[in-house]
Design a protein around this motif. Structure first.
Motif, mmCIF file in Angstrom:
data_model
loop_
_atom_site.group_PDB
_atom_site.id
_atom_site.type_symbol
_atom_site.label_atom_id
_atom_site.label_comp_id
_atom_site.label_asym_id
_atom_site.label_seq_id
_atom_site.Cartn_x
_atom_site.Cartn_y
_atom_site.Cartn_z
ATOM 1 N N ASP A 79 2.266 3.816 5.116
ATOM 2 C CA ASP A 79 0.870 3.771 5.559
ATOM 3 C C ASP A 79 0.230 2.439 5.189
ATOM 4 O OD1 ASP A 79 1.049 6.322 6.615
ATOM 5 O OD2 ASP A 79 0.203 7.288 4.820
ATOM 6 N N CYS A 129 -1.255 -0.440 7.751
ATOM 7 C CA CYS A 129 -2.639 -0.920 7.667
ATOM 8 C C CYS A 129 -2.689 -2.423 7.423
ATOM 9 C CB CYS A 129 -3.390 -0.162 6.573
ATOM 10 S SG CYS A 129 -3.668 1.585 6.964
ATOM 11 N N ILE A 163 -8.225 -2.693 6.016
ATOM 12 C CA ILE A 163 -7.214 -1.943 5.263
ATOM 13 C C ILE A 163 -7.842 -0.728 4.590
ATOM 14 C CG2 ILE A 163 -5.628 -2.043 3.286
ATOM 15 C CD1 ILE A 163 -5.091 -4.984 4.118
ATOM 16 N N CYS A 179 -8.593 1.858 7.282
ATOM 17 C CA CYS A 179 -7.341 2.407 7.814
ATOM 18 C C CYS A 179 -6.737 3.416 6.841
ATOM 19 C CB CYS A 179 -6.370 1.251 8.076
ATOM 20 S SG CYS A 179 -4.753 1.740 8.689
ATOM 21 N N MET A 180 -6.732 3.083 5.559
ATOM 22 C CA MET A 180 -6.165 3.999 4.558
ATOM 23 C C MET A 180 -7.018 5.260 4.440
ATOM 24 S SD MET A 180 -3.293 2.754 3.513
ATOM 25 C CE MET A 180 -2.884 3.431 1.905
ATOM 26 N N ARG A 201 -6.195 7.633 7.083
ATOM 27 C CA ARG A 201 -4.894 8.274 6.861
ATOM 28 C C ARG A 201 -4.963 9.299 5.728
ATOM 29 N NH1 ARG A 201 -0.368 5.051 9.125
ATOM 30 N NH2 ARG A 201 -1.354 3.569 10.516
#
Length: 124
Positions: free
Chosen positions: A41, A45, A111, A114-115, A118
């Motif tokens: 992941d 990202c 980043i 994006c994390m 997720r």
């Protein structure tokens, strides 16, 4: 001119040295457990952030503004020889550096977001 080159080189060296955990290489602080897919992941990202490029659309304007402000100030207060040209170069470099730093900050935000998307609890 030699002093100007030395003056310009110092911030560039410091900027490069300080970029190990910034921009697309940024690793956010995660609160709580991370699953087995964390490394995949994070890599995905980081790749997304890396596609953004080193500069954003405002960098050219920042370089032009830095050059103009530095050249104008030097022309008014210390207009001797090549001082205006050197000041414009330093001002332009300052503008480009500011644009690059802003783009690094944008990549870190990409980043983090994006994390979070997720399912990670990103705190820093």
């Amino acid at each position: 001119m030699r002093n100007v080159r030395t003056f310009i080189a110092i911030p560039i060296i410091a900027l490069v040295a300080g970029c190990s955990n910034t921009g697309a290489n940024f690793q956010p602080v995660i609160d709580g457990p991370v699953g087995p897919n964390y490394n995949q992941d994070l890599a995905a990202c980081q790749n997304l952030a890396a596609r953004q490029g080193a500069f954003d659309s405002n960098t050219a304007g920042a370089a032009l503004a830095g050059a103009g402000i530095a050249a104008t100030g030097t022309a008014i207060f210390n207009n001797r020889g090549t001082n205006v040209r050197d000041a414009a170069a330093v001002g332009a470099l300052a503008g480009v550096t500011a644009g690059a730093l802003q783009q690094n900050s944008n990549k870190e935000t990409i980043i983090r977001n994006c994390m979070r998307q997720r399912g990670y609890n990103v705190v820093g």
